[in-house]
Design an enzyme around this catalytic site. Structure first.
Site, PDB file in Angstrom:
ATOM      1  N   ASP A  14       0.847  -1.195   0.000  1.00  0.00           N
ATOM      2  CA  ASP A  14       0.000   0.000   0.000  1.00  0.00           C
ATOM      3  C   ASP A  14       0.885   1.249   0.000  1.00  0.00           C
ATOM      4  O   ASP A  14       2.061   1.201   0.379  1.00  0.00           O
ATOM      5  CB  ASP A  14      -0.895  -0.045   1.239  1.00  0.00           C
ATOM      6  CG  ASP A  14      -1.710   1.211   1.430  1.00  0.00           C
ATOM      7  OD1 ASP A  14      -2.440   1.599   0.511  1.00  0.00           O
ATOM      8  OD2 ASP A  14      -1.591   1.832   2.513  1.00  0.00           O
ATOM      9  N   ASP A  16      -0.236   5.196   0.791  1.00  0.00           N
ATOM     10  CA  ASP A  16      -0.473   6.187   1.851  1.00  0.00           C
ATOM     11  C   ASP A  16      -0.572   5.504   3.209  1.00  0.00           C
ATOM     12  O   ASP A  16      -1.394   4.616   3.412  1.00  0.00           O
ATOM     13  CB  ASP A  16      -1.771   6.952   1.583  1.00  0.00           C
ATOM     14  CG  ASP A  16      -1.730   7.722   0.284  1.00  0.00           C
ATOM     15  OD1 ASP A  16      -1.006   8.719   0.218  1.00  0.00           O
ATOM     16  OD2 ASP A  16      -2.407   7.303  -0.679  1.00  0.00           O
ATOM     17  N   ASP A 175      -1.647  -0.696   6.040  1.00  0.00           N
ATOM     18  CA  ASP A 175      -1.678  -0.022   7.344  1.00  0.00           C
ATOM     19  C   ASP A 175      -3.045  -0.034   7.991  1.00  0.00           C
ATOM     20  O   ASP A 175      -3.214   0.575   9.056  1.00  0.00           O
ATOM     21  CB  ASP A 175      -1.192   1.430   7.202  1.00  0.00           C
ATOM     22  CG  ASP A 175      -2.165   2.312   6.442  1.00  0.00           C
ATOM     23  OD1 ASP A 175      -2.681   1.858   5.400  1.00  0.00           O
ATOM     24  OD2 ASP A 175      -2.418   3.446   6.876  1.00  0.00           O
TER      25      ASP A 175
END
Length: 233
Positions: A14, A16, A175
């Site tokens: 991922d 961001d 995240d």
């Protein structure tokens, strides 16, 4: 949660909140939009909690979170945000510790690498370029009209297809629960970083194969001996 039964062929990462802290750029664009709509500026931590579900979701959350704004429709606000974000993108973003070393290690160990993000391509690729991460990746699967965004698994499956691997042969690193859900739906193991945005949830709230404090911890979890890690990193 999908168990790892053999060493994977590829790692999907991922963007961001996992590789890059892009919240300062996004908050700057949000507050430029707010100023044009006579709305109050929003704190960085508030904007941080809106990141991860795509740009349209972010703008929708901002419009619902800022009383006293001049009445406007979502499409108008989205266009304003996109214009400002094109200008802000990459100006204040930073790479999280261990990311570049982790990507270099994974590449040295022979893994194919993909960046998988809900961020639209006109923002994702320039951001990777600006911070020098583009050469690390074999492909970038972005938020685009043809593919549903995470937590739908479509972006992950598309990345696997481009890498010539089946989802079960890959590992996702993210995240938040958005990444964990997308990976589970794709039939893919997933590790989550303890930092990042988490979409307002507790850092350890999402089911996953494990948590890491930095991306350069991942190779050891995938079974690589210290000698191999020294050679690759």
């Amino acid at each position: 949660m999908v168990a790892i039964t053999k060493r994977p062929q590829a790692v999907l990462v991922d963007l961001d909140g996992t590789m890059i802290d892009s919240a300062p750029d996004i908050a700057a664009a949000v507050n430029r939009m707010q100023a044009q709509l006579d709305g109050p500026p929003l704190p960085l931590d508030t904007v941080r909690g809106f990141i991860g579900w795509g740009v349209a979701h972010l703008v929708r959350q901002v419009l619902g979170h800022a009383p006293g704004m001049r009445p406007t429709d979502e499409a108008t606000a989205l266009a304003l945000f996109e214009r400002h974000y094109l200008d802000c993108n990459g100006r204040h973003s930073t790479i999280y510790p261990g990311v570049l070393r982790g990507l270099t290690m994974l590449r040295g160990l022979g893994y194919a690498l993909a960046c998988v993000t809900n961020k639209p391509r006109p923002y994702a690729e320039p951001l990777l370029d600006a911070l020098g991460l583009s050469p690390c990746f074999d492909t970038v699967a972005c938020g685009e009209p043809a593919l549903p965004l995470k937590p739908h698994p479509a972006l992950l499956v598309a990345a696997c297809r481009r890498l010539g691997a089946q989802p079960v042969q890959c590992v996702m690193v993210g995240d938040s629960g958005v990444d964990a859900t997308a990976a589970g739906r794709a039939g893919m193991p997933v590790y989550l970083v303890r930092y990042g945005y988490h979409n307002g949830a507790a850092p350890d709230a999402a089911p996953c194969n494990g948590y890491i404090d930095a991306l350069d911890e991942l190779p050891a979890l995938l079974g690589h001996a210290p000698a191999a890690l020294s050679a690759s990193g």
